[in-house]
Design an enzyme around this catalytic site. Sequence first.
Site, PDB file in Angstrom:
ATOM      1  N   CYS A  14       4.139 -61.225 -25.984  1.00 56.16           N
ATOM      2  CA  CYS A  14       4.874 -60.328 -26.914  1.00 56.16           C
ATOM      3  C   CYS A  14       5.924 -60.725 -27.571  1.00 56.16           C
ATOM      4  CB  CYS A  14       5.202 -58.985 -26.300  1.00 56.16           C
ATOM      5  SG  CYS A  14       3.727 -58.277 -25.213  1.00 56.16           S
TER       6      CYS A  14
ATOM      7  N   HIS B  47      10.255 -55.146 -30.566  1.00 51.48           N
ATOM      8  CA  HIS B  47       8.676 -55.151 -29.877  1.00 51.48           C
ATOM      9  C   HIS B  47       8.225 -53.769 -29.507  1.00 51.48           C
ATOM     10  CE1 HIS B  47       5.119 -55.890 -27.880  1.00 51.48           C
ATOM     11  NE2 HIS B  47       5.612 -55.945 -26.481  1.00 51.48           N
TER      12      HIS B  47
ATOM     13  N   ASN C 299       1.092 -50.898 -27.786  1.00 50.76           N
ATOM     14  CA  ASN C 299       1.696 -52.363 -27.882  1.00 50.76           C
ATOM     15  C   ASN C 299       0.447 -53.388 -28.181  1.00 50.76           C
ATOM     16  OD1 ASN C 299       2.473 -54.793 -26.906  1.00 50.76           O
ATOM     17  ND2 ASN C 299       2.853 -54.097 -24.568  1.00 50.76           N
TER      18      ASN C 299
HETATM   19  N1  ACO Z   1      -1.956 -41.769 -16.427  1.00 53.41           N
HETATM   20  C1  ACO Z   1      -1.292 -40.959 -15.577  1.00 53.41           C
HETATM   21  N2  ACO Z   1      -0.643 -41.449 -14.303  1.00 53.41           N
HETATM   22  C2  ACO Z   1      -0.489 -42.831 -14.408  1.00 53.41           C
HETATM   23  C3  ACO Z   1      -0.850 -43.547 -15.404  1.00 53.41           C
HETATM   24  C4  ACO Z   1      -1.663 -43.157 -16.329  1.00 53.41           C
HETATM   25  N3  ACO Z   1      -2.278 -43.801 -17.362  1.00 53.41           N
HETATM   26  N4  ACO Z   1      -0.372 -44.880 -14.999  1.00 53.41           N
HETATM   27  C5  ACO Z   1       0.046 -44.914 -13.882  1.00 53.41           C
HETATM   28  N5  ACO Z   1       0.020 -43.817 -13.537  1.00 53.41           N
HETATM   29  C6  ACO Z   1       0.796 -43.202 -12.378  1.00 53.41           C
HETATM   30  C7  ACO Z   1       1.116 -44.136 -11.526  1.00 53.41           C
HETATM   31  O1  ACO Z   1      -0.137 -44.335 -10.502  1.00 53.41           O
HETATM   32  C8  ACO Z   1       1.968 -43.710 -10.614  1.00 53.41           C
HETATM   33  O2  ACO Z   1       1.646 -42.736  -9.591  1.00 53.41           O
HETATM   34  P1  ACO Z   1       2.242 -42.415  -8.036  1.00 53.41           P
HETATM   35  O3  ACO Z   1       3.622 -42.153  -8.426  1.00 53.41           O
HETATM   36  O4  ACO Z   1       1.455 -41.618  -7.393  1.00 53.41           O
HETATM   37  O5  ACO Z   1       1.991 -43.969  -7.492  1.00 53.41           O
HETATM   38  C9  ACO Z   1       2.974 -42.704 -11.545  1.00 53.41           C
HETATM   39  O6  ACO Z   1       2.092 -42.629 -12.657  1.00 53.41           O
HETATM   40  C10 ACO Z   1       4.387 -43.820 -12.040  1.00 53.41           C
HETATM   41  O7  ACO Z   1       3.787 -44.741 -12.254  1.00 53.41           O
HETATM   42  P2  ACO Z   1       4.863 -46.101 -12.897  1.00 53.41           P
HETATM   43  O8  ACO Z   1       4.295 -47.430 -13.003  1.00 53.41           O
HETATM   44  O9  ACO Z   1       6.109 -46.005 -12.028  1.00 53.41           O
HETATM   45  O10 ACO Z   1       5.291 -45.428 -14.280  1.00 53.41           O
HETATM   46  P3  ACO Z   1       6.486 -45.891 -15.374  1.00 53.41           P
HETATM   47  O11 ACO Z   1       7.376 -44.888 -15.759  1.00 53.41           O
HETATM   48  O12 ACO Z   1       7.082 -47.232 -14.783  1.00 53.41           O
HETATM   49  O13 ACO Z   1       5.597 -46.004 -16.667  1.00 53.41           O
HETATM   50  C11 ACO Z   1       4.867 -48.107 -18.023  1.00 53.41           C
HETATM   51  C12 ACO Z   1       4.269 -46.945 -16.702  1.00 53.41           C
HETATM   52  C13 ACO Z   1       4.433 -47.095 -19.235  1.00 53.41           C
HETATM   53  C14 ACO Z   1       3.830 -48.936 -17.948  1.00 53.41           C
HETATM   54  C15 ACO Z   1       6.180 -48.580 -18.034  1.00 53.41           C
HETATM   55  O14 ACO Z   1       6.594 -49.105 -16.784  1.00 53.41           O
HETATM   56  C16 ACO Z   1       6.341 -49.817 -19.105  1.00 53.41           C
HETATM   57  O15 ACO Z   1       6.181 -49.463 -20.441  1.00 53.41           O
HETATM   58  N6  ACO Z   1       6.753 -50.934 -18.554  1.00 53.41           N
HETATM   59  C17 ACO Z   1       6.999 -52.116 -19.369  1.00 53.41           C
HETATM   60  C18 ACO Z   1       6.197 -52.718 -20.412  1.00 53.41           C
HETATM   61  C19 ACO Z   1       6.314 -53.684 -21.025  1.00 53.41           C
HETATM   62  O16 ACO Z   1       7.601 -53.827 -21.398  1.00 53.41           O
HETATM   63  N7  ACO Z   1       5.576 -54.840 -21.036  1.00 53.41           N
HETATM   64  C20 ACO Z   1       5.892 -56.029 -21.724  1.00 53.41           C
HETATM   65  C21 ACO Z   1       5.314 -56.360 -22.715  1.00 53.41           C
HETATM   66  S1  ACO Z   1       3.506 -56.494 -22.729  1.00 53.41           S
HETATM   67  C22 ACO Z   1       3.035 -58.074 -22.880  1.00 53.41           C
HETATM   68  O17 ACO Z   1       3.813 -58.741 -22.793  1.00 53.41           O
HETATM   69  C23 ACO Z   1       1.505 -58.308 -23.181  1.00 53.41           C
END
Ligand code: ACO
Length: 326
Positions: free
Chosen positions: A113, A253, A283
């Site tokens: 990214c 980003h 993204n």
């Molecule tokens: N729908 C419903 N529930 C979901 C989903 C979904 N799509 N995805 C995950 N959950 C659930 C999980 O299973 C978890 O359930 P549990 O508590 O029963 O285990 C719960 O939701 C919380 O999951 P988390 O992973 O803790 O959710 P979080 O608030 O962290 O959000 C996200 C997830 C959106 C991916 C976030 O962590 C994020 O944006 N991370 C950063 C991403 C990023 O910056 N990436 C870098 C660039 S990408 C690249 O380089 C290609």
Amino acid sequence: MIHARIIGTGSYAPKKVITNHDLEKMVETSDQWIIERTGIKERRVCEKGETTSDLAHEAAKHALHAAGIAPADIDLIIVATLSPDTHMPSMACKLQARLGAKRAAAFDLYAACSGFLYGLSTADAFIRSGMHQTILVIGAEALSRYTDWEDRTTCVLFGDGAGAAVLQRHAGKRGILSTHLHSDGSFGDLLHIPAGGAAHPATHDTVERRQHYIKMKGNETFKVAVRALEDVVQEALDHNKVKPEDIDLLVPHQANLRIIQAMAKRLNMPMEKVALTIHKYGNTSAASIPMALDEAVRNGRVKENDLILLEAFGGGLTWASALIRW
Ligand code: ACO
């Protein structure tokens, strides 16, 4: 003073839309969860047969048109991508041929990214060194091809698209003022595609185990991202002796609206000063910054002499910033 100045931008998103409601029919998720956690409402994905280079080609044509230059004027093409059409030839070489940029050298660059900012920084250095005058930098991705559409933790996040910028040597005060690049490979497993490279070439087993798709430890990535972005933004401000209130537009980003809001808050910047496309494109990795920048330019949000801050974070891990006097 010699600077590399962006003299034209362009972008392109494929026509096919996948909404959150479409995803509700594919995996156990909800429109509400996706919007609350990420800010994404829909994303664009390539049609069957459409490729990353098709998207990059469209974005590049728009950027060349906006810059008012011909393909023959380009000295170098840099394509930042983690989803090239093929590993050989490179995307940049494919585009060199498709554009008819006969004089241009061409190479691809992998920084996930952060790729577009790594490309911008490389182009800036080539131009300031005097080696090249005119460089086309592209960020392009078809992440839908690397997305596991059965994995709800990743499939709701990514989208396809391309953005491009033409940089040219400029004797004056406008242009790229600074770029800062960072990486920490010890966090490589937070965000990776396990197979398909020389370590684990494609086999029936790697395909069956879904090892060719993007895997992400989202929560851990989130925490590292916020910290790293805070640092790299502060570094850009300190290096240029500017205050957050001097920034006219932040082009981040587009990985997660909550990360973007955290950065805007940290800079005490109203969200009106932030370029946002995440709600409609998701993204798009290396494409997200040039797509958002191009949209801001086309909507008249970027004016001559404005101070524009770009920041990115991605797999590797990598993170980066660029400060531009437009
Ligand atoms: N729908 C419903 N529930 C979901 C989903 C979904 N799509 N995805 C995950 N959950 C659930 C999980 O299973 C978890 O359930 P549990 O508590 O029963 O285990 C719960 O939701 C919380 O999951 P988390 O992973 O803790 O959710 P979080 O608030 O962290 O959000 C996200 C997830 C959106 C991916 C976030 O962590 C994020 O944006 N991370 C950063 C991403 C990023 O910056 N990436 C870098 C660039 S990408 C690249 O380089 C290609």
